[in-house]
Design a protein around this motif. Structure first.
Motif, PDB file in Angstrom:
ATOM      1  N   PHE A 141      60.558  96.814  20.022  1.00  0.00           N
ATOM      2  CA  PHE A 141      61.808  96.869  20.788  1.00  0.00           C
ATOM      3  C   PHE A 141      61.524  97.203  22.253  1.00  0.00           C
ATOM      4  CE2 PHE A 141      65.226  99.727  22.380  1.00  0.00           C
ATOM      5  CZ  PHE A 141      66.239  98.780  22.501  1.00  0.00           C
ATOM      6  N   ILE A 142      60.674  98.185  22.494  1.00  0.00           N
ATOM      7  CA  ILE A 142      60.317  98.576  23.865  1.00  0.00           C
ATOM      8  C   ILE A 142      59.640  97.429  24.591  1.00  0.00           C
ATOM      9  CG2 ILE A 142      58.774 100.073  25.210  1.00  0.00           C
ATOM     10  CD1 ILE A 142      59.344 102.295  23.171  1.00  0.00           C
ATOM     11  N   SER A 143      58.721  96.773  23.905  1.00  0.00           N
ATOM     12  CA  SER A 143      57.975  95.671  24.515  1.00  0.00           C
ATOM     13  C   SER A 143      58.872  94.476  24.826  1.00  0.00           C
ATOM     14  CB  SER A 143      56.838  95.246  23.586  1.00  0.00           C
ATOM     15  OG  SER A 143      56.138  94.152  24.114  1.00  0.00           O
ATOM     16  N   LYS A 144      59.717  94.123  23.873  1.00  0.00           N
ATOM     17  CA  LYS A 144      60.565  92.941  24.034  1.00  0.00           C
ATOM     18  C   LYS A 144      61.628  93.152  25.111  1.00  0.00           C
ATOM     19  CE  LYS A 144      63.790  89.978  21.482  1.00  0.00           C
ATOM     20  NZ  LYS A 144      64.492  89.755  20.183  1.00  0.00           N
ATOM     21  N   GLU A 145      62.254  94.321  25.115  1.00  0.00           N
ATOM     22  CA  GLU A 145      63.367  94.586  26.038  1.00  0.00           C
ATOM     23  C   GLU A 145      62.915  95.230  27.349  1.00  0.00           C
ATOM     24  OE1 GLU A 145      66.206  93.418  25.436  1.00  0.00           O
ATOM     25  OE2 GLU A 145      66.080  92.968  23.292  1.00  0.00           O
ATOM     26  N   LYS A 146      61.590  95.516  27.459  1.00  0.00           N
ATOM     27  CA  LYS A 146      61.033  96.146  28.673  1.00  0.00           C
ATOM     28  C   LYS A 146      61.762  97.456  29.001  1.00  0.00           C
ATOM     29  CE  LYS A 146      59.240  91.905  30.745  1.00  0.00           C
ATOM     30  NZ  LYS A 146      59.321  91.140  29.506  1.00  0.00           N
ATOM     31  N   ILE A 147      61.844  98.294  28.001  1.00  0.00           N
ATOM     32  CA  ILE A 147      62.546  99.577  28.120  1.00  0.00           C
ATOM     33  C   ILE A 147      61.693 100.572  28.915  1.00  0.00           C
ATOM     34  CG2 ILE A 147      63.568 101.486  26.835  1.00  0.00           C
ATOM     35  CD1 ILE A 147      65.026  98.795  26.528  1.00  0.00           C
ATOM     36  N   GLN A 148      62.346 101.346  29.783  1.00  0.00           N
ATOM     37  CA  GLN A 148      61.670 102.375  30.574  1.00  0.00           C
ATOM     38  C   GLN A 148      62.135 103.790  30.221  1.00  0.00           C
ATOM     39  OE1 GLN A 148      59.150 101.701  32.740  1.00  0.00           O
ATOM     40  NE2 GLN A 148      59.362  99.575  32.061  1.00  0.00           N
ATOM     41  N   ASN A 149      63.404 103.925  29.861  1.00  0.00           N
ATOM     42  CA  ASN A 149      63.967 105.243  29.549  1.00  0.00           C
ATOM     43  C   ASN A 149      64.857 105.155  28.318  1.00  0.00           C
ATOM     44  OD1 ASN A 149      63.297 107.121  32.011  1.00  0.00           O
ATOM     45  ND2 ASN A 149      63.904 105.155  32.887  1.00  0.00           N
ATOM     46  N   ILE A 150      64.627 106.074  27.375  1.00  0.00           N
ATOM     47  CA  ILE A 150      65.372 106.068  26.114  1.00  0.00           C
ATOM     48  C   ILE A 150      66.173 107.356  25.978  1.00  0.00           C
ATOM     49  CG2 ILE A 150      65.128 106.240  23.606  1.00  0.00           C
ATOM     50  CD1 ILE A 150      62.725 104.409  23.789  1.00  0.00           C
ATOM     51  N   ALA A 151      67.420 107.208  25.534  1.00  0.00           N
ATOM     52  CA  ALA A 151      68.229 108.368  25.144  1.00  0.00           C
ATOM     53  C   ALA A 151      68.337 108.366  23.622  1.00  0.00           C
ATOM     54  CB  ALA A 151      69.613 108.296  25.769  1.00  0.00           C
TER      55      ALA A 151
ATOM     56  N   GLN B 233      74.095 100.097  27.685  1.00  0.00           N
ATOM     57  CA  GLN B 233      72.711 100.271  27.229  1.00  0.00           C
ATOM     58  C   GLN B 233      72.459  99.516  25.927  1.00  0.00           C
ATOM     59  OE1 GLN B 233      74.651 102.774  28.218  1.00  0.00           O
ATOM     60  NE2 GLN B 233      73.549 104.052  29.702  1.00  0.00           N
ATOM     61  N   LYS B 234      71.227  99.039  25.788  1.00  0.00           N
ATOM     62  CA  LYS B 234      70.826  98.411  24.531  1.00  0.00           C
ATOM     63  C   LYS B 234      70.727  99.497  23.461  1.00  0.00           C
ATOM     64  CE  LYS B 234      68.241  94.711  26.789  1.00  0.00           C
ATOM     65  NZ  LYS B 234      68.631  95.116  28.167  1.00  0.00           N
ATOM     66  N   ILE B 235      71.096  99.141  22.239  1.00  0.00           N
ATOM     67  CA  ILE B 235      71.124 100.115  21.139  1.00  0.00           C
ATOM     68  C   ILE B 235      70.109  99.707  20.088  1.00  0.00           C
ATOM     69  CG2 ILE B 235      72.537 101.176  19.341  1.00  0.00           C
ATOM     70  CD1 ILE B 235      74.988 100.560  21.082  1.00  0.00           C
ATOM     71  N   TYR B 236      69.307 100.699  19.641  1.00  0.00           N
ATOM     72  CA  TYR B 236      68.351 100.439  18.563  1.00  0.00           C
ATOM     73  C   TYR B 236      68.596 101.455  17.460  1.00  0.00           C
ATOM     74  CZ  TYR B 236      64.089  99.413  16.032  1.00  0.00           C
ATOM     75  OH  TYR B 236      63.194  99.036  15.059  1.00  0.00           O
ATOM     76  N   VAL B 237      68.643 100.955  16.217  1.00  0.00           N
ATOM     77  CA  VAL B 237      68.907 101.817  15.059  1.00  0.00           C
ATOM     78  C   VAL B 237      67.620 102.011  14.277  1.00  0.00           C
ATOM     79  CG1 VAL B 237      70.262 102.127  12.959  1.00  0.00           C
ATOM     80  CG2 VAL B 237      71.283 100.965  14.940  1.00  0.00           C
TER      81      VAL B 237
ATOM     82  N   LEU C 267      74.464 109.279  30.867  1.00  0.00           N
ATOM     83  CA  LEU C 267      73.523 108.340  30.246  1.00  0.00           C
ATOM     84  C   LEU C 267      73.119 107.198  31.180  1.00  0.00           C
ATOM     85  CD1 LEU C 267      75.163 108.025  26.693  1.00  0.00           C
ATOM     86  CD2 LEU C 267      73.265 109.500  27.374  1.00  0.00           C
ATOM     87  N   ALA C 268      73.537 107.279  32.427  1.00  0.00           N
ATOM     88  CA  ALA C 268      73.318 106.160  33.364  1.00  0.00           C
ATOM     89  C   ALA C 268      71.846 105.875  33.625  1.00  0.00           C
ATOM     90  CB  ALA C 268      74.036 106.446  34.689  1.00  0.00           C
ATOM     91  N   THR C 269      70.995 106.901  33.551  1.00  0.00           N
ATOM     92  CA  THR C 269      69.572 106.700  33.863  1.00  0.00           C
ATOM     93  C   THR C 269      68.793 106.099  32.701  1.00  0.00           C
ATOM     94  OG1 THR C 269      69.100 108.976  33.175  1.00  0.00           O
ATOM     95  CG2 THR C 269      69.534 108.594  35.533  1.00  0.00           C
ATOM     96  N   TYR C 270      69.443 105.941  31.554  1.00  0.00           N
ATOM     97  CA  TYR C 270      68.763 105.408  30.374  1.00  0.00           C
ATOM     98  C   TYR C 270      69.139 103.937  30.182  1.00  0.00           C
ATOM     99  CZ  TYR C 270      68.164 110.389  29.449  1.00  0.00           C
ATOM    100  OH  TYR C 270      67.861 111.718  29.562  1.00  0.00           O
ATOM    101  N   ASP C 271      68.132 103.132  29.839  1.00  0.00           N
ATOM    102  CA  ASP C 271      68.432 101.719  29.614  1.00  0.00           C
ATOM    103  C   ASP C 271      68.442 101.355  28.132  1.00  0.00           C
ATOM    104  OD1 ASP C 271      65.219 100.854  31.092  1.00  0.00           O
ATOM    105  OD2 ASP C 271      65.695 101.944  29.272  1.00  0.00           O
ATOM    106  N   ALA C 272      68.283 102.359  27.259  1.00  0.00           N
ATOM    107  CA  ALA C 272      68.388 102.112  25.821  1.00  0.00           C
ATOM    108  C   ALA C 272      68.835 103.394  25.130  1.00  0.00           C
ATOM    109  CB  ALA C 272      67.057 101.649  25.252  1.00  0.00           C
TER     110      ALA C 272
END
Length: 595
Positions: free
Chosen positions: A505-515, A589-593, A562-567
């Motif tokens: 998920f991190i690799s595909k969506e190029k996530i930098q910050n997670i909440a 933000q993108k959501i991952y379960v 939550l503005a600084t988080y992209d997922a």
């Protein structure tokens, strides 16, 4: 090191570890960590090769490796075999220690990812693990990291051989006793916590000083260990001061320094300069880096607070007194619980002693451990007194140690009441981690006395067996199942599963910050597992719970938070309710379960 500086072989393992740790700390400050680590590794090989070549070329009569070094090599090998396939598992490893190590290994610098909750913490134990990872594994390896920590923790054991006849049974018994003492008096040796290291360095420094007859040389060697001690945790400087106090008072009262006072006081002053210079360098470095402590500091322990304590103080004080004197917060989780013994007897023998079910538990208090230390002194008084030509100097040492324990206990009470309470009232009220905070000083003095008293006599054999029997009776049962950690626990499997799930998920969506948001569990360790596994991607440091966020904040406030988080990562349980809320109110933000 042993041959070059003419140091007793049993002292060189711990001195080498401390020297490497200090040099790596300096290298880290100047951002040349990786190159210095490799240079030290190569230098060690070249030096040993050079010495070995000349040893065989010149047909020297002395042995290539003296017995204490052979003992250390055995401990080194056993540690690698026992813990080389282990995994991080303790709570605080994922809230700081393991995360800080991963940051160093990934970036080769401190604050490389700017994530840690405790930026003011020194890193000497983590740097030792970094050194092993870089030179043995080449990358981050949990088993190698734990092995490095265990090897460092055991590096003082060859000191027991100083000017003693070899009796292998007593050496084996003492080694096992010192190994088990970590678990009984402080915390498991395979956890990356620095509390054990603090105890080991203080105990070893005291032992070196009182073992060596040349006190000037002893002061310089001791200063290396006490300097390293200041780089373990912020409280390390307090333990270094305790060490300097015990040694300094003994040096001043037992040395004839009235004549040529300035000349004879120089070694003690130099030792103090080394210790405080090392500590001051670290403080200056974090000041330059603007690494302001996120954790509260002892500045809240004021005369006003002490003279007019807040309302919650009485409850914490009563809990602390009960813990110190009566063991309500045990030092060592005793197996001697009557209800447990009753179940075991019934299970394995068929005997049912039902009255044990309601009997009081046998707890191990700090006062009990102090009594144990006193009994060790009395039992070995002749041997211990042989290190003190002037007998009154031993009384001075015991008095200093007693005042150190009392003063440290009072300080710890104030820390719980005035510092920890501001961070989390729940943990302050429960005296969280009391057993390892209080136990670290008691363990240091146990190590010190154990090194002084070890000998080859049969009387010592009986003593060592008696202490081991006592330790075995109060060990938590988890000690035996975790003695060799080669099989991942369910918690470890869950953490590894989180890492495998989140990586694509991190690799595909190029996530930098997670909440990471739980539903209502503020103590969910999955947050810290995710923080570790997701690195170098950053995860929220403070726990977020859906119930608390939606209760305390408006939708606009929550979006801002939550503005600084992209997922946003959530667990499968209650995921539908959280997803519906976020979607309905326009969170982008993108959501991952997680499963």
């Amino acid at each position: 090191m042993q041959r070059k500086f003419k140091i007793y072989a049993g002292f060189t393992p711990i001195l080498t570890f401390c020297s490497i740790g200090i040099l790596l700390t300096i290298a880290m400050m100047f951002n040349i960590l990786q190159i210095v680590a490799y240079l030290l590794y190569v230098l060690g090989f070249v030096s040993f090769g050079y010495y070995t070549f000349h040893y065989f070329k010149s047909n020297r009569t002395e042995v290539l490796l003296e017995f204490p070094l052979r003992l250390f090599i055995v401990l080194f090998g056993i540690s690698l075999l026992a813990y080389g396939n282990s995994y991080f598992s303790a709570w605080d490893e994922f809230s700081f220690w393991a995360v800080a190590l991963k940051e160093l290994v990934i970036t080769d610098q401190i604050y490389g990812l700017n994530f840690t909750d405790f930026p003011e913490y020194p890193r000497i134990t983590t740097l030792i693990q970094y050194y092993f990872n870089k030179t043995i594994a080449g990358n981050l390896h949990e088993g190698i990291s734990i092995s490095a920590h265990v090897i460092f923790s055991l590096a003082f054991i060859p000191m027991i051989c100083y000017k003693r006849q070899k009796m292998y049974l007593n050496i084996i018994l003492t080694t096992i006793m010192l190994f088990v003492a970590y678990q009984v008096l402080c915390t498991p040796i395979y956890f990356l916590y620095a509390d054990n290291t603090i105890a080991m360095l203080l105990g070893s420094s005291l032992a070196i000083y009182f073992l060596l007859e040349d006190k000037n040389k002893a002061l310089l060697l001791t200063a290396v260990l006490l300097a390293a001690l200041t780089l373990t945790k912020p409280i390390g400087i307090l333990f270094s001061v305790i060490g300097l106090g015990c040694i300094g008072l003994n040096y001043l009262f037992t040395s004839n320094i009235r004549e040529q006072f300035l000349q004879k006081i120089k070694p003690l002053v130099l030792a103090g300069l080394i210790v405080f210079g090392c500590f001051g360098s670290w403080k200056a470095y974090i000041s330059i880096k603007n690494a302001e402590p996120i954790s509260k500091t002892t500045s809240q322990i004021t005369l006003e607070n002490i003279m007019n304590p807040p309302a919650h103080y009485d409850g914490i004080r009563d809990s602390f007194v009960n813990a110190f004197f009566f063991g309500e917060q045990e030092i060592g989780s005793a197996v001697l619980k009557p209800a447990t013994l009753q179940k075991d007897l019934k299970k394995y023998t068929g005997i049912n002693l039902s009255f044990l079910q309601d009997a009081s538990n046998i707890n191990i208090s700090a006062l009990f451990i102090i009594a144990l230390l006193a009994s060790i002194v009395l039992f070995h008084r002749k041997r211990i007194l042989s290190y003190f030509p002037k007998k009154y100097s031993f009384i001075i040492l015991l008095t200093t140690m007693l005042f150190a324990i009392i003063g440290y206990a009072i300080l710890l009470l104030f820390i719980y009441a005035f510092v920890f309470y501001e961070i989390t009232q729940k943990e302050a009220g429960e005296l969280a981690s009391y057993y390892r905070y209080m136990g670290s000083l008691l363990l240091a003095f146990f190590f010190f006395l154990s090194i002084l008293t070890h000998n080859s006599k049969r009387r010592y054999t009986y003593y060592a067996i008696a202490v081991l029997v006592f330790f075995m009776m109060v060990l938590p049962r988890s000690f035996f199942s975790n003695l060799v950690q080669s099989t991942p626990s369910e918690s470890v499997k869950s953490r590894i599963s989180i890492g495998k799930q989140i990586a694509p998920f991190i690799s595909k969506e190029k996530i930098q910050n997670i909440a990471y948001i739980t539903y209502d569990n503020i103590e969910d360790i999955s947050l810290y597992h995710l923080k570790y596994e997701a690195l170098p991607v950053q995860t929220n440091s403070e726990p977020f719970t859906f119930k608390q966020l939606t209760t305390l904040h408006t939708i606009d406030e929550l979006k801002s938070k939550l503005a600084t988080y992209d997922a946003i990562v959530i667990k499968k349980i209650n995921a539908e309710e959280i997803q519906n809320y976020l979607t309905t109110h326009g969170f982008t933000q993108k959501i991952y379960v997680l499963d």
